[in-house]
Write an enzyme that holds these catalytic residues in place. Structure first.
Site, short mmCIF file in Angstrom:
data_model
loop_
_atom_site.label_atom_id
_atom_site.label_comp_id
_atom_site.label_asym_id
_atom_site.label_seq_id
_atom_site.Cartn_x
_atom_site.Cartn_y
_atom_site.Cartn_z
N HIS A 128 -0.60 -6.78 -14.39
CA HIS A 128 -0.73 -7.89 -15.68
C HIS A 128 -1.75 -8.88 -15.32
O HIS A 128 -2.78 -8.88 -14.68
CB HIS A 128 0.67 -8.86 -15.16
CG HIS A 128 0.96 -9.38 -14.02
ND1 HIS A 128 0.27 -10.57 -13.72
CD2 HIS A 128 1.83 -9.17 -12.81
CE1 HIS A 128 0.61 -11.18 -12.56
NE2 HIS A 128 1.37 -10.13 -11.98
N CYS A 140 1.95 -7.54 -7.55
CA CYS A 140 1.50 -6.52 -8.63
C CYS A 140 -0.02 -6.67 -8.44
O CYS A 140 -0.69 -7.26 -7.42
CB CYS A 140 1.93 -7.43 -9.76
SG CYS A 140 3.76 -7.25 -10.03
#
Length: 164
Positions: A128, A140
């Site tokens: 992201h 992430c």
């Protein structure tokens, strides 16, 4: 390794002959990922989906799924829906996908601990947008928004995120 693979390196994310600055989890890279440790799991992770905010971004690829109000991601290891996309109202612990900030305007989903989750092994490793350069994630892989979009538009079936 194939040309469709993305590889996390000390210099950034390598893809299609280019290296893009990226950030990883505050817990570094781990071979023993656990829920809440903030680590990015070592391994080969297939890209299995793409989510986007249709109120902020045109559909980036034809296989992208819009994020609607009430879309959540379950991060409660005791929940039946652990590490799956769910809808509000949802009582167990979860993360909102439709955020006020732009972090999840475009999200690539990996197959980390999915679709059959091992409880406590960690939920949702996404690719992201980053908050800012060098600012770690909860596990992430995050990139500059224009780089994330460039990469997304060039992914193919079978593309993988490799974290050595």
């Amino acid at each position: 390794m194939t040309p469709a693979d993305m590889v996390v390196t000390p210099r950034g994310l390598r893809f299609m002959g280019r290296t893009f600055p990226c950030t990883i989890g505050r817990g570094g890279i781990s071979a023993d990922k656990r829920e809440g440790d903030g680590a990015t799991p070592r391994g080969v992770h297939r890209i299995v989906g793409c989510l986007y905010r249709p109120d902020r971004l045109a559909r980036p690829v034809d296989w992208a799924i819009p994020i609607h109000p009430g879309d959540l991601w379950s991060d409660d290891p005791s929940a039946e829906d652990y590490n799956l996309m769910v809808r509000a109202p949802y009582a167990p612990s979860h993360e909102r996908l439709r955020r006020a900030d732009p972090l999840y305007d475009l999200v690539l989903l990996t197959d980390w601990n999915w679709p059959f989750a091992t409880r406590g092994r960690g939920s949702a490793i996404f690719m992201h947008r980053w908050r800012r350069p060098g600012y770690p994630t909860e596990g992430c892989v995050a990139l500059r928004p224009d780089h994330l979009l460039w990469i997304t538009r060039r992914l193919t079936y079978g593309s993988r995120l490799i974290v050595p």
